[in-house]
Every structure is written in C-alpha cells, then in structure tokens.
Scaffold this motif. Structure first.
Motif, PDB file in Angstrom:
ATOM      1  N   ALA A  94       1.040  -1.330   0.412  1.00  0.00           N
ATOM      2  CA  ALA A  94      -0.401   0.436  -0.416  1.00  0.00           C
ATOM      3  C   ALA A  94       1.147   1.444   0.020  1.00  0.00           C
ATOM      4  CB  ALA A  94      -1.091   0.583   0.811  1.00  0.00           C
ATOM      5  N   LYS A  95       0.201   1.921  -0.572  1.00  0.00           N
ATOM      6  CA  LYS A  95       0.862   3.453  -0.172  1.00  0.00           C
ATOM      7  C   LYS A  95       1.654   4.435   0.721  1.00  0.00           C
ATOM      8  CE  LYS A  95      -0.274   5.785  -4.922  1.00  0.00           C
ATOM      9  NZ  LYS A  95       1.425   5.981  -5.074  1.00  0.00           N
ATOM     10  N   SER A  96       0.947   3.905   2.231  1.00  0.00           N
ATOM     11  CA  SER A  96       1.142   4.569   3.335  1.00  0.00           C
ATOM     12  C   SER A  96       2.336   3.437   3.933  1.00  0.00           C
ATOM     13  CB  SER A  96      -0.616   3.570   4.084  1.00  0.00           C
ATOM     14  OG  SER A  96      -0.329   2.539   3.847  1.00  0.00           O
ATOM     15  N   GLU A  97       2.781   2.239   3.441  1.00  0.00           N
ATOM     16  CA  GLU A  97       3.080   1.945   3.425  1.00  0.00           C
ATOM     17  C   GLU A  97       5.698   2.044   2.858  1.00  0.00           C
ATOM     18  OE1 GLU A  97       2.790  -1.727   2.426  1.00  0.00           O
ATOM     19  OE2 GLU A  97       1.455  -2.543   3.353  1.00  0.00           O
ATOM     20  N   ASP A  98       6.083   2.220   3.789  1.00  0.00           N
ATOM     21  CA  ASP A  98       7.638   2.544   3.806  1.00  0.00           C
ATOM     22  C   ASP A  98       8.106   1.487   2.678  1.00  0.00           C
ATOM     23  OD1 ASP A  98      10.433   4.470   5.137  1.00  0.00           O
ATOM     24  OD2 ASP A  98      10.164   3.611   2.641  1.00  0.00           O
ATOM     25  N   THR A  99       8.035   2.035   1.105  1.00  0.00           N
ATOM     26  CA  THR A  99       8.331   1.296   0.183  1.00  0.00           C
ATOM     27  C   THR A  99       9.778   0.671   0.291  1.00  0.00           C
ATOM     28  OG1 THR A  99       8.193   2.304  -1.896  1.00  0.00           O
ATOM     29  CG2 THR A  99       6.615   1.105  -1.285  1.00  0.00           C
ATOM     30  N   ASP A 100      10.546   1.875   0.329  1.00  0.00           N
ATOM     31  CA  ASP A 100      11.874   1.388   0.817  1.00  0.00           C
ATOM     32  C   ASP A 100      12.585   0.625   1.634  1.00  0.00           C
ATOM     33  OD1 ASP A 100      12.359   3.281  -1.833  1.00  0.00           O
ATOM     34  OD2 ASP A 100      12.706   4.701  -0.241  1.00  0.00           O
TER      35      ASP A 100
END
Length: 228
Positions: free
Chosen positions: A79-85
């Motif tokens: 989800a966009k709210s998660e820190d994908t890095d």
C-alpha cells in the motif's frame, strides 16, 4: 512460465491472474503466506507476486521462507502508506515492488523484466520441467528419470517421492512431510511406507545405497536431496 499470486484480497488476486494469463503465463493463487509456501512445495513456480499485509503469514515472513531454498524472483505489492524503500531494505529478499493501486501495464512490465533477468542469470533451466542434480535428471514433462544418461525405471510413487526431493535440493523433508505430499493423506502410520520407498529409490539411483550420493538421511529429521 508459472506465476504465483499471493494476496488476501481475492478480487485483486483474480484481476492479476487475468493480466498474467493474458500475457501467456500460468497463474496460481494463494491468499496468505502459508498457502503460498504450500503451493511452492507442490508446483514449479518461476515468479511470485506477494502482498505485504496478509493474515496467517504476511508477505515478509513468507518471502524469508522462500529465500531459504529458492532464488526465484519475488515482486512485492504494498500500500502507498507503507515505506516501500524499507520493504526492499529489510533483507528479506524481495527483488522489486509495486505500490497499490497499481497500473496493470507497469505490473506486467516489472514481471517481464524480472523473468528476463532470472533466465539470463541461469536461474531458469532451458527446460522448465527438467531437474538435474549431478548425473541424476528428472524430466517431469516426459515423466522420465535418467542417471548418467541411463534410464531409471521407477514406480509412480517412487517417481513422486524423487520429484519432491529433486525439486527442492538441500531442503530437508520429514517422513511425515513426504507422506502427506506424495500420498495426500495424514502422515499417521505412513512412516514405514516412506522408508521402504526411499530404500527402493536408492537401490535404483545410488551406486552404493549404503553410502548414498543423492538422497541423504538427516538423522532424527528426515531426508533431503544433496546439492551437487
């Protein structure tokens, strides 16, 4: 090639499956990490699309388990709210990620890129259903086994036991695991049956069954196909 799609949102998983099938891939579906691992044990999979947040076993834990025995590409969905890095920096083995909501064309492009890299690096055999360990070769397309170029004649159950082991070199399977995978029944009381079949396979594929080169016993745990 076969792609495993793991997402607890069944609508999203089904939609991704349609995209993948449209590109000519075979799609398998799971809805939590444990289901995904079970499918990987029984099917040849070339790439996994894995959601991060799921019940029973989340995508991070499932990917860590996958990396213990497999080098197939894993594409994470987050989800966009998660820190994908952080997802890629956690050391849990993901190769790439796509954020939700995603563009289907971007997802397809990422999948194709990962599969190209996987094949170029030698992760994929030229024959996707052919498994080789040393001089032992199992061709699951033709249902044949050869040892140093010579045919090995196995019964159907012996073949299934060998296929389970050779598809997962280095992984230790308990007697119960083998019985449940091959016979499809609860392992209670099946230990002797597995042991007999392992002995018969060894007699056919080992030069010296008492000092096996391929199928090794891990005392107190089970059996594994030795890596070569």
């Amino acid at each position: 090639m076969t792609i495993l799609i793991c997402d607890n949102d069944r609508d999203i998983a089904a939609a991704i499956a349609i995209y993948m099938q449209h590109e000519g891939y075979t799609a398998l579906l799971a809805h939590d990490g444990k289901q995904a691992l079970d499918i990987l044990d029984s099917h040849e999979v070339h790439l996994v699309i894995m959601d991060v947040m799921m019940p029973v076993m989340d995508g991070v834990r499932a990917t860590l388990e996958i990396r213990k025995t497999r080098n197939i590409p894993v594409l994470m969905l987050s989800a966009k709210s998660e820190d994908t890095d952080k997802i890629l920096g956690l050391g849990m083995g993901a190769d790439d990620y796509v954020t939700k909501p995603f563009n289907p064309l971007e997802l397809i492009a990422r999948v194709k890129s990962l599969l190209r890299r996987y094949v170029q690096l030698g992760g994929q055999e030229t024959a996707p259903n052919r498994y080789t360990v040393g001089g032992l070769v199992l061709d699951d397309e033709r249902k044949t086994v050869t040892l140093d170029g010579e045919d090995v004649h196995l019964t159907p159950l012996e073949y299934k036991v060998l296929r389970l082991l050779i598809r997962n070199p280095g992984r230790v399977f308990s007697i119960g695991d083998i019985y449940e995978h091959v016979w499809g029944e609860d392992a209670l009381g099946g230990g002797g049956t597995v042991t007999v079949h392992i002995r018969r396979i060894r007699e056919k594929v080992e030069i010296n069954p008492k000092e096996p080169k391929y199928i090794k016993v891990v005392w107190g745990i089970g059996y594994k196909m030795e890596k070569h």
